[in-house]
Each structure stands twice: as structure tokens, then as C-alpha cells.
Write an enzyme that holds these catalytic residues in place. Structure first.
Site, PDB file in Angstrom:
ATOM      1  N   LYS A 258       0.848  -1.189   0.000  1.00 38.31           N
ATOM      2  CA  LYS A 258       0.000   0.000   0.000  1.00 38.31           C
ATOM      3  C   LYS A 258       0.884   1.240   0.000  1.00 38.31           C
ATOM      4  O   LYS A 258       2.029   1.197   0.481  1.00 38.31           O
ATOM      5  CB  LYS A 258      -0.853   0.034   1.284  1.00 38.31           C
ATOM      6  CG  LYS A 258      -1.975  -0.979   1.349  1.00 38.31           C
ATOM      7  CD  LYS A 258      -2.778  -0.784   2.634  1.00 38.31           C
ATOM      8  CE  LYS A 258      -3.829  -1.854   2.814  1.00 38.31           C
ATOM      9  NZ  LYS A 258      -4.907  -1.819   1.821  1.00 38.31           N
ATOM     10  N   ARG A 332      -9.812 -11.746   3.031  1.00 35.16           N
ATOM     11  CA  ARG A 332     -10.681 -12.838   2.593  1.00 35.16           C
ATOM     12  C   ARG A 332      -9.972 -14.182   2.731  1.00 35.16           C
ATOM     13  O   ARG A 332     -10.612 -15.203   2.889  1.00 35.16           O
ATOM     14  CB  ARG A 332     -11.150 -12.580   1.153  1.00 35.16           C
ATOM     15  CG  ARG A 332     -10.068 -12.551   0.135  1.00 35.16           C
ATOM     16  CD  ARG A 332     -10.505 -11.865  -1.161  1.00 35.16           C
ATOM     17  NE  ARG A 332     -10.545 -10.406  -0.993  1.00 35.16           N
ATOM     18  CZ  ARG A 332     -10.986  -9.567  -1.913  1.00 35.16           C
ATOM     19  NH1 ARG A 332     -11.446 -10.020  -3.070  1.00 35.16           N
ATOM     20  NH2 ARG A 332     -10.990  -8.271  -1.690  1.00 35.16           N
TER      21      ARG A 332
HETATM   22  N1  BES Z   1      -7.862  -3.826   4.956  1.00 35.69           N
HETATM   23  C1  BES Z   1      -8.105  -3.513   3.594  1.00 35.69           C
HETATM   24  C2  BES Z   1      -9.452  -2.843   3.371  1.00 35.69           C
HETATM   25  C3  BES Z   1      -9.573  -1.437   3.871  1.00 35.69           C
HETATM   26  C4  BES Z   1      -9.086  -0.383   3.123  1.00 35.69           C
HETATM   27  C5  BES Z   1     -10.234  -1.181   5.055  1.00 35.69           C
HETATM   28  C6  BES Z   1      -9.234   0.905   3.584  1.00 35.69           C
HETATM   29  C7  BES Z   1     -10.364   0.114   5.525  1.00 35.69           C
HETATM   30  C8  BES Z   1      -9.872   1.151   4.773  1.00 35.69           C
HETATM   31  C9  BES Z   1      -8.082  -4.793   2.742  1.00 35.69           C
HETATM   32  O1  BES Z   1      -7.212  -5.777   3.166  1.00 35.69           O
HETATM   33  C10 BES Z   1      -7.658  -4.384   1.384  1.00 35.69           C
HETATM   34  O2  BES Z   1      -6.542  -3.988   1.233  1.00 35.69           O
HETATM   35  N2  BES Z   1      -8.569  -4.492   0.416  1.00 35.69           N
HETATM   36  C11 BES Z   1      -8.318  -4.121  -0.916  1.00 35.69           C
HETATM   37  C12 BES Z   1      -9.005  -5.120  -1.817  1.00 35.69           C
HETATM   38  C13 BES Z   1      -8.506  -5.102  -3.230  1.00 35.69           C
HETATM   39  C14 BES Z   1      -7.063  -5.530  -3.287  1.00 35.69           C
HETATM   40  C15 BES Z   1      -9.375  -6.040  -4.045  1.00 35.69           C
HETATM   41  C16 BES Z   1      -8.881  -2.724  -1.147  1.00 35.69           C
HETATM   42  O3  BES Z   1      -9.912  -2.371  -0.561  1.00 35.69           O
HETATM   43  O4  BES Z   1      -8.248  -1.959  -1.873  1.00 35.69           O
HETATM   44 MN    MN Z   2      -5.255  -5.581   2.403  1.00 33.97          MN
END
Ligand code: BES
Ligand code: MN
Ligand code: ZN
Length: 478
Positions: A258, A332
Site C-alpha cells: 500500500k 478474505r
Molecule cells: N484492509 C483492507 C481494506 C480497507 C481499506 C479497510 C481501507 C479500511 C480502509 C483490505 O485488506 C484491502 O486492502 N482491500 C483491498 C481489496 C482489493 C485488493 C481487491 C482494497 O480495498 O483496496
Molecule cells: Mn489488504
């Protein structure tokens, strides 16, 4: 915070902060110089707030009548929040005579009890010794209102107790709050209740029991993963209700790293797990006559030589394999294993409900007020939706059916963890998860990315949601 309930004005302690309304039956009992002006102001639709000429109270705040009835936008809380940034007294008298909407009443009680939450308690900065804290919430009502009110106080106090434990754990920075730390804290907190028992799978047991997805996510970190099951036996027999929480103690995104700003709040990526723990504590506190299992899927999604790599394939404990396309879709993976494990641990489960800060996309779809609900079980959908309406901890449904099938297809494994088309992100994650719950067990998924945190002045703190929703759902179903 303690509470007490009174029906006679004479029982009010001098020096309290009174929260009331213009038409209160209290006024007949007191001769308060400031009152006439305050009532006129409140009747004109304003908040009337004074610390002067209020004896025997230290402060009186009159909140306009409409706010006591507004269940949808929480006006009462909007008025209360600024008043308690720095409390005027250790005792609050809440005039409950107009709290006739149960949802407004319960939200307000929960909010007061949650005033016990303070980032200062983490011991990470010097405490402000001058700052008063509310120690007692005194509920004033008419005698005929008292029995219903007493039940509401008892329930919301217990709900808040679980929320406070969950919120505190979530606030602890992730270099301290590791999977092992969460496990130890949970064991410590559960030890207060004989009806709660903890079962821990360490890294070795995770591998031995075939939880290859949880292992894949956790193996890149120096702080190894854990699976924690908390068992509550408030009844001898009957089906077990199961809750599963995503407990990523820090989500860097893994090798699919990220960017810094988006990573900042990722110590909160274990809110699902923290809230499962809090829920178990609330249930035990109220001694509910049910059997419940809470499963916390704990791992850190780190980078390093052993971090899972895009394109790798891992096998879950139900035998399904998943191609890990995107290492940032780790939630997931850990949930899939934990859901499958929960269904094997108690094949006679009444339902499995999972909760997770799973996708940023659910915030785009639903914002910060509503949790995303995805399920194919209509009775569970309607029970959860109603419990949300009733408690004020609301959910909104997103679609979940086989039209999403393409979103999880892989050329090399049974499933793929992310769709390549960037579409229906929240629902595609739920579609992946549904493969891990046997079709005879009702299952629902709550995406709490928008609701598990409260945004206060640009900062985020854990909110304890959806503990109120799930407690209401349980209480409705006894
Ligand atoms: N923990 C994050 C989701 C999240 C993002 C929660 C911002 C709260 C605030 C999750 O693990 C994630 O990174 N999800 C990705 C999914 C994508 C790779 C399909 C996302 O939301 O970008
Ligand atoms: Mn994530
Ligand atoms: Zn995550």
C-alpha cells in the site's frame, strides 16, 4: 462508568450535569434562576446550556425536543458530543422522560458508557490530570418508565463493556498488538467469566490443521499468526452461533504494498476480530442463555523474504485452493480459512456471521454510517437488517449470487482472490467467502471498513461496531 436510576428529583446529587429538555417534569421540584430563559431558548429550537445560576446542578443543558425523537441522524448525540469533550462534573443526570424512542435511548446510553474510552489510557502520553471524567450516569424517569429503562441500562452497559474492550485493543499500535498479544489479551479478559473458554492454534497447529490461507498471509511476518476460538456456554444444549472476525494486526498490503497514506490506519485492520472478542464479553456479561463461538483469525500482512507472492496458490482447511493474485486482498484469505474451520469445529451451527474491514470499496458504496451486509440467507438478512434498525447500528445489503462467479475464477486454482476487472469489489470478496461455508449453514458477511472506525476531527478511532447490532440480533432471538 457506574449507573443508577432515580424517579424522585430529591435523589439528584448536588453538582451534577443535568441533560434535559424544556418540558421536563423535573422543573416543578426545583427553583432554578436560569431556567425560564433557558426554557424559552430551548423552545425556540436551540440548545440551552448554562453553568451559571443552575444550583443544585453544576451545569444544565436543555436539548430541543425534536432531537430526543430523531432516530435516523442521531441529533441527540450530535448535541451531546461537544458538551463532553471536557466534562463539567463526574455525575451526569440524564433526564430519560422523553427518551421514548428505544433506538435513540439505546444509542444515547451506549454513547455515555463509551465515554470511558480514552486514548490516554494506553499510557502513551502524559495524562491531563485536570480533566474530569464522568463516573456515574444517573437516569431520571417517571416511576412507570423505570422498569423498561432499567433493562435498557443493564443491556447497553454490557454492550458498551464489550465495545470498550474491543476499542482499546484496536487502538494499541500494531508493533505491540501482534497476533500473540491479541490472544493473550483475550485470554486475560475472558478469564473474568467462567463461561468463556479460549482455544488457541499456534503457527504449528495452523499448519497441521491445514489452514494454508491463514498461514500464507501470516508467514511473511516476524510475528506469527494465531487462530483463537472463544467458546461461551450459557446453555447446556442447543445449536452454537458462530462469529468470525478478521484480525490483521497490520496490513501493509504485503508485496502488493500500500502507499503510506493508505497504510496509516491499518493497525485497525483487526477490528473484526476485536469486535468478536468484545461481543463474547458482552454476551458473558449479560449471561445470555445461548451457546456461542467466536473465532479470531489473527495474522500480520507484512513484507519480507517469506511474504506470500502474487501468483502463488494456497490450500484452505476445507481443501479448496486459492490463487493469490493480489497480496493486499489478505482479509478474505484468513476469513475463508476461519469460516471453514468454524464450520468443522461445530457442524451443528445455527449460523456463521463474519465481520471484517475487508474492502475500501464498501466505503465508496455505503459511506461511514452503514455496514455492508452480504448473505444468501433471507431469514438472516431480515433479522440482521431489523436488529440494525432497532439498535441504530445499521446494515445495508449488497448483492451476492452466482452472477459474481466470474469474479473469482482462476486458471490455476479453484478460486482467485481478486477479480482482474476491479468491479463489484466488496461483493466479489463475499462471493469468494461463500465457498468456505457449507451450504446447509446460514452465513452472513459484514463488511465494516466504513463503520468499525469513528472519524473524529480528521482522526480515526475504533468504534466497537457492529457489537450493538449483533447483541440486538441475539437479544431478539432468545
Ligand atoms: N484492509 C483492507 C481494506 C480497507 C481499506 C479497510 C481501507 C479500511 C480502509 C483490505 O485488506 C484491502 O486492502 N482491500 C483491498 C481489496 C482489493 C485488493 C481487491 C482494497 O480495498 O483496496
Ligand atoms: Mn489488504
Ligand atoms: Zn486488510
Amino acid at each position: 462508568m457506574e449507573y443508577r436510576l432515580i424517579t424522585r428529583p430529591a435523589e439528584v446529587l448536588p453538582g451534577a450535569h443535568l441533560i434535559s429538555h424544556a418540558g421536563s417534569p423535573l422543573w416543578a421540584a426545583f427553583d432554578i434562576p436560569a431556567l425560564a430563559d433557558m426554557i424559552a431558548h430551548a423552545n425556540a429550537g436551540h440548545v440551552a446550556d448554562s453553568r451559571f445560576a443552575c444550583a443544585p446542578f453544576a451545569r444544565i443543558t436543555l436539548i430541543p425536543g425534536s432531537a430526543w425523537q430523531d432516530a435516523l441522524t442521531d441529533s441527540l448525540l450530535t448535541h451531546l458530543r461537544p458538551l463532553f469533550k471536557s466534562p463539567a462534573s463526574e455525575e451526569v443526570v440524564l433526564d430519560c422522560t422523553s427518551l421514548t424512542e428505544n433506538r435513540v435511548r439505546d444509542s444515547a446510553l451506549r454513547w455515555f458508557f463509551n465515554l470511558d474510552h480514552s486514548l490516554d489510557d494506553l499510557g502513551l502520553r502524559k495524562r491531563d490530570e485536570q480533566q474530569l471524567r464522568v463516573k456515574t450516569l444517573c437516569g431520571f424517569s417517571l416511576p412507570e418508565q423505570q422498569s423498561a429503562l432499567s433493562e435498557a441500562f443493564r443491556q447497553q452497559h454490557a454492550v458498551a463493556k464489550g465495545m470498550l474492550a474491543a476499542r482499546r485493543l484496536a487502538d494499541i499500535p500494531s508493533e505491540t498488538c501482534t497476533p500473540q498479544f491479541v490472544t493473550e489479551e483475550a485470554q486475560r479478559l475472558c478469564a473474568q467469566y467462567p463461561a468463556l473458554k479460549c482455544e488457541v492454534l499456534d503457527e504449528k497447529a495452523i499448519v497441521e490443521q491445514g489452514l494454508g490461507l491463514l498461514h500464507a498471509v501470516g508467514k511473511g511476518a516476524s510475528r506469527p499468526p494465531r487462530l483463537l476460538a472463544i467458546h461461551y456456554n450459557g446453555a447446556e444444549t442447543g445449536p452454537v452461533r458462530s462469529y468470525v472476525g478478521k484480525g490483521i494486526t497490520f496490513d501493509t498490503g504485503g508485496l502488493w504494498l500500500k502507499e503510506g497514506a493508505g497504510m496509516y490506519t491499518m493497525k485497525y485492520d483487526m477490528c473484526g476480530a476485536a469486535n468478536v472478542l468484545g461481543l463474547m464479553l458482552s454476551i458473558a456479561e449479560l449471561k445470555l442463555p445461548v451457546r456461542v463461538m467466536g473465532v479470531l483469525a489473527l495474522a500480520e500482512n507484512a513484507i519480507g523474504p517469506d511474504a506470500m507472492q502474487p501468483g502463488s496458490v494456497a490450500r484452505a482447511c476445507n481443501g479448496l485452493t486459492v490463487e493469490i493474485n493480489n497480496t493486499d486482498a489478505e482479509g478474505r484469505l484468513v476469513l475463508a480459512d476461519a469460516i471453514a474451520w468454524a464450520s468443522q469445529r461445530h457442524p451443528q451451527t445455527q449460523y456463521i456471521i463474519d465481520m471484517a474491514t475487508l474492502t475500501g470499496a464498501v466505503v465508496k458504496a455505503l459511506g461511514y454510517e452503514l455496514s455492508g451486509l452480504m448473505t444468501q440467507d433471507e431469514p438472516l438478512r431480515s433479522a440482521l437488517t431489523q436488529a440494525g434498525d432497532k439498535s441504530g447500528d445499521e446494515v445495508w445489503s449488497l448483492p451476492l449470487d452466482k452472477r459474481l462467479k466470474k469474479q473469482t475464477e482462476s486458471a490455476i486454482a479453484d478460486l482467485c482472490n481478486t477479480p482482474t476487472n476491479n468491479a463489484a469489489i466488496s461483493a466479489s470478496a463475499a462471493w469468494l467467502l461463500h465457498h468456505f461455508c457449507p451450504s446447509d449453514i446460514p452465513w452472513a458477511h459484514l463488511d465494516i471498513s466504513g463503520t468499525a472506525l469513528w472519524r473524529e476531527g480528521g482522526r480515526s478511532v475504533a468504534s466497537g461496531r457492529p457489537i450493538p447490532l449483533l447483541m440486538q440480533h441475539l437479544l431478539d432471538d432468545l
